[in-house]
Enzyme design. Sequence first.
Site, PDB file in Angstrom:
ATOM      1  N   THR A  78       5.892   4.575 -10.632  1.00  0.00           N
ATOM      2  CA  THR A  78       4.914   3.759 -11.201  1.00  0.00           C
ATOM      3  C   THR A  78       4.238   4.341 -12.227  1.00  0.00           C
ATOM      4  O   THR A  78       3.960   3.839 -13.312  1.00  0.00           O
ATOM      5  CB  THR A  78       3.769   3.591 -10.217  1.00  0.00           C
ATOM      6  OG1 THR A  78       4.611   3.053  -9.071  1.00  0.00           O
ATOM      7  CG2 THR A  78       2.971   2.562 -10.516  1.00  0.00           C
ATOM      8  N   GLU A  79       3.853   5.596 -12.212  1.00  0.00           N
ATOM      9  CA  GLU A  79       3.146   6.301 -13.386  1.00  0.00           C
ATOM     10  C   GLU A  79       4.067   6.774 -14.604  1.00  0.00           C
ATOM     11  O   GLU A  79       3.248   6.569 -15.617  1.00  0.00           O
ATOM     12  CB  GLU A  79       2.413   7.576 -12.832  1.00  0.00           C
ATOM     13  CG  GLU A  79       1.719   7.490 -11.734  1.00  0.00           C
ATOM     14  CD  GLU A  79       0.276   6.821 -12.328  1.00  0.00           C
ATOM     15  OE1 GLU A  79      -0.158   6.713 -13.393  1.00  0.00           O
ATOM     16  OE2 GLU A  79      -0.617   6.087 -11.228  1.00  0.00           O
ATOM     17  N   SER A  80       5.097   7.117 -14.598  1.00  0.00           N
ATOM     18  CA  SER A  80       5.726   7.543 -15.656  1.00  0.00           C
ATOM     19  C   SER A  80       7.280   6.902 -15.779  1.00  0.00           C
ATOM     20  O   SER A  80       8.031   7.143 -16.810  1.00  0.00           O
ATOM     21  CB  SER A  80       5.967   8.999 -15.624  1.00  0.00           C
ATOM     22  OG  SER A  80       6.960   9.416 -14.689  1.00  0.00           O
TER      23      SER A  80
END
Length: 153
Positions: A61-63
């Site tokens: 999700t983040e990267s």
Amino acid sequence: MKKTFVIIIILILAATSAFLYLGVEQIILKGSHPLEYSELVEKYSTQYSVPKEIIYAVIKTESGFKSDAVSNKGAIGLMQITPDTYTWLCTKDNFQSDSPDMLYNPENNIKAGTLFLSYLYTEFGIWESVYAAYNAGRGKVNEWLENEEYRKD
């Protein structure tokens, strides 16, 4: 005899189809849900008691599994840790260096992100609040939890 032969052919075709389906399914899953850095995820999942699936979900999700990712808010690396959070985490555990540049290092980033998830879980006790705090910040989530309008959710 002919009936037995037809049944055997059908079973062979069914088994072959199932085998091919599972193979294609694995290819699709690896493309849509990569499990890169599995050795590091396993190591820090065990060390900080955070489920591997949660670590992978945060990284995805983040990267999107890009170790050089930088957000518009200055969060760095696979798990998108801010330099301030990293500096704070370095006081809680041994890290290679307290330099925020170490957030580009996958091992340091996964270690820091997993340690942070562990601290947040200790504080909030439910993963939904942990996810919100990881993204919006601990202070913001505590503010929401104090508000009767939001607390029930």
